[in-house]
Scaffold this active site. Sequence first.
Site, PDB file in Angstrom:
ATOM      1  N   ASP A  66      45.704  39.913  34.483  1.00 40.44           N
ATOM      2  CA  ASP A  66      44.901  40.213  33.293  1.00 40.44           C
ATOM      3  C   ASP A  66      43.688  41.067  33.688  1.00 40.44           C
ATOM      4  O   ASP A  66      42.548  40.605  33.648  1.00 40.44           O
ATOM      5  CB  ASP A  66      44.466  38.893  32.652  1.00 40.44           C
ATOM      6  N   LEU A  67      43.956  42.324  34.053  1.00 37.59           N
ATOM      7  CA  LEU A  67      42.879  43.230  34.452  1.00 37.59           C
ATOM      8  C   LEU A  67      42.557  44.254  33.372  1.00 37.59           C
ATOM      9  O   LEU A  67      41.651  45.073  33.544  1.00 37.59           O
ATOM     10  CB  LEU A  67      43.230  43.930  35.772  1.00 37.59           C
ATOM     11  N   LYS A  68      43.310  44.244  32.292  1.00 38.98           N
ATOM     12  CA  LYS A  68      43.010  45.065  31.111  1.00 38.98           C
ATOM     13  C   LYS A  68      42.722  46.528  31.481  1.00 38.98           C
ATOM     14  O   LYS A  68      41.667  47.081  31.164  1.00 38.98           O
ATOM     15  CB  LYS A  68      41.833  44.477  30.338  1.00 38.98           C
ATOM     16  N   ILE A  72      41.908  56.997  32.216  1.00 41.20           N
ATOM     17  CA  ILE A  72      42.764  58.141  31.924  1.00 41.20           C
ATOM     18  C   ILE A  72      44.208  57.784  32.285  1.00 41.20           C
ATOM     19  O   ILE A  72      44.443  56.927  33.142  1.00 41.20           O
ATOM     20  CB  ILE A  72      42.286  59.405  32.662  1.00 41.20           C
ATOM     21  N   PRO A  73      45.190  58.403  31.619  1.00 44.78           N
ATOM     22  CA  PRO A  73      46.592  58.001  31.806  1.00 44.78           C
ATOM     23  C   PRO A  73      47.056  57.965  33.254  1.00 44.78           C
ATOM     24  O   PRO A  73      47.756  57.019  33.658  1.00 44.78           O
ATOM     25  CB  PRO A  73      47.356  59.055  30.994  1.00 44.78           C
ATOM     26  N   THR A  75      45.375  57.460  36.034  1.00 39.67           N
ATOM     27  CA  THR A  75      44.767  56.349  36.767  1.00 39.67           C
ATOM     28  C   THR A  75      45.408  55.027  36.388  1.00 39.67           C
ATOM     29  O   THR A  75      45.728  54.200  37.247  1.00 39.67           O
ATOM     30  CB  THR A  75      43.255  56.305  36.493  1.00 39.67           C
ATOM     31  N   THR A 129      38.793  38.891  21.928  1.00 39.63           N
ATOM     32  CA  THR A 129      38.528  37.731  21.078  1.00 39.63           C
ATOM     33  C   THR A 129      37.043  37.399  20.984  1.00 39.63           C
ATOM     34  O   THR A 129      36.648  36.557  20.181  1.00 39.63           O
ATOM     35  CB  THR A 129      39.291  36.498  21.606  1.00 39.63           C
ATOM     36  N   ARG A 188      41.452  27.045  21.981  1.00 40.91           N
ATOM     37  CA  ARG A 188      40.578  25.963  22.415  1.00 40.91           C
ATOM     38  C   ARG A 188      41.115  24.629  21.899  1.00 40.91           C
ATOM     39  O   ARG A 188      41.240  24.432  20.688  1.00 40.91           O
ATOM     40  CB  ARG A 188      39.156  26.172  21.873  1.00 40.91           C
TER      41      ARG A 188
END
Length: 239
Positions: A66-68, A72-73, A75, A129, A188
């Site tokens: 989960d590094l989101k 640029i495309p 990279t 979120t 939660r």
Amino acid sequence: MTEKPITNKDRLIVALLADTMKDAEGLVKLLKSDVKIFEIGSPTFTALGPDVIKMIHNHGCRVFLDLKYHDIPSTVAKAVSTATKLGVAMLNVHASGGHHMLVRSVEAAQFAAGSKAKMPKLIAVTVLTSMESLGDIGVQFEVREQVVRLAKLSKECGLHGVQASPLEISPIRKACGEKLLIVTPGVRPIGSAAEDQRRISSPIMAIAAGADFLVIGRPIMQAKDPKAVVKQILKEISE
């Protein structure tokens, strides 16, 4: 080859929050009989690097990286390629990176997987979120409308699914159908603090709305008995 059905143990993804490999491995050992997928976010990956992925694999579990990625495309494509070669089961990129970035991400994962590695599930982050309004970043759409727009774009670009809060699950399902995977943070258990999450719900509400995967971190990691909390969540979603 048909996909295996998602089990309840697959649905719960535990965000592994640890600063040392010893702590990380201790948590994996404690929870691996009940949890099959662990999320590695930026804090843990920055502290421990790719070795934490290897450790989780060595214990027979899978990784949601989960590094989101959002750049640029070219990279993002290189990052996705490297993550694919690490053998992660799932990874994410920001849908707001646009059409070209999303398509390049899919192509990079396909090429890196080849015949030797399994392609990870590519998930597009819609709107974080923690955000209740998009006006301060210049987006004039309401959150729900923007989430659906980005989910439709992600589907068109060939990604496997999207990441969205529990409150947007139903609109995404209506707009994108049942096959698009929905990964839901901001979950939660009843009685847990919201902390910096804003658009939240309980595990059973998220599953009932149509989520495929729930990502839960601090309510489990900060509990006196993390294993007991995991078992309670699994019991809740199975019912």
